[in-house]
Design an enzyme around this catalytic site. Sequence first.
Site, short mmCIF file in Angstrom:
data_model
loop_
_atom_site.label_atom_id
_atom_site.label_comp_id
_atom_site.label_asym_id
_atom_site.label_seq_id
_atom_site.Cartn_x
_atom_site.Cartn_y
_atom_site.Cartn_z
N ASP A 93 -5.99 16.22 62.47
CA ASP A 93 -6.59 17.05 63.53
C ASP A 93 -6.71 18.50 63.06
O ASP A 93 -5.98 18.93 62.15
CB ASP A 93 -5.72 17.01 64.78
N1 URA Z 1 -1.94 11.70 64.43
C1 URA Z 1 -2.33 12.73 65.20
O1 URA Z 1 -2.15 12.69 66.41
N2 URA Z 1 -2.90 13.79 64.63
C2 URA Z 1 -3.10 13.91 63.31
O2 URA Z 1 -3.62 14.92 62.84
C3 URA Z 1 -2.70 12.82 62.50
C4 URA Z 1 -2.11 11.73 63.07
#
Ligand code: URA
Length: 258
Positions: A105
């Site tokens: 993310d």
């Molecule tokens: N899971 C998440 O919620 N965010 C990420 O960036 C990676 C795995």
Amino acid sequence: MNYIRLDKFIADNSGLSRSQVKDAVKNGLVKSNGIITKQTDLKINPDSDIIELDGKNITYRKNRYILLNKPAGYVCSTSDPVSPTVLDLLPPELSKKVFPAGRLDKDSEGMVLLTNDGELAHRILTPEKHVPKFYIVKLAEEFKIQYIDLFANGMSLSNGEVCLPARVFPLENDDLWAIVELREGKFHQVKRMFATAGNEVEYLFRFCIGNLQIPEKLAIGDFMELMHKDVERLLQPPDYDDILRNLYVYFSSYLINK
Ligand code: URA
């Protein structure tokens, strides 16, 4: 057959800039199949022609593998209308060649692999291959021991999606930090799993894919080119003791103040 320009081939595979390559060619330091050439735009076959720079053979690196320690604020995509992408963290001669194999993310940090090897990217990402990924997270509320079974039993998310069994455990001597091991990568998966468990992820860092960890010297925002032996580690089973040991080192160097 894929012919490419001599100067491009040397720049791509030696670390020299195009202008340094031009100088080297002009100065007679480059040989193609044993013969000095001063023609920078000579078309060569990278699979069969032997190119020497200053007496040393240049090895053709068809595939490139970049390990990026992603900082928050960058999206894992090749282009984005509003935010900078992880490709903006690479020099142009590399960023034009690779794409991110998997996503973190925008507000997450840690290991992102960038490559032009579609087959390897597929092997890492497909849930059927079960390549483990290790995350360290900071929670809003303290870790509860029930999470261990919830994650292990294959959790159902609020939209009905069912997760593969996953591992979670708290960081020693800390109520808010936990380590998560997933073998798949659903959208916002770690955040959604903790939300389902009644908690919230405030910070997330990916430390390891397969048996390849972020080296301690690779600070957040830095990248390194991976060599063949490192790439192989992506597909090897994890060495749990080693991963945990290094995770604690990394945590005390970079993450403790997050
Ligand atoms: N899971 C998440 O919620 N965010 C990420 O960036 C990676 C795995």
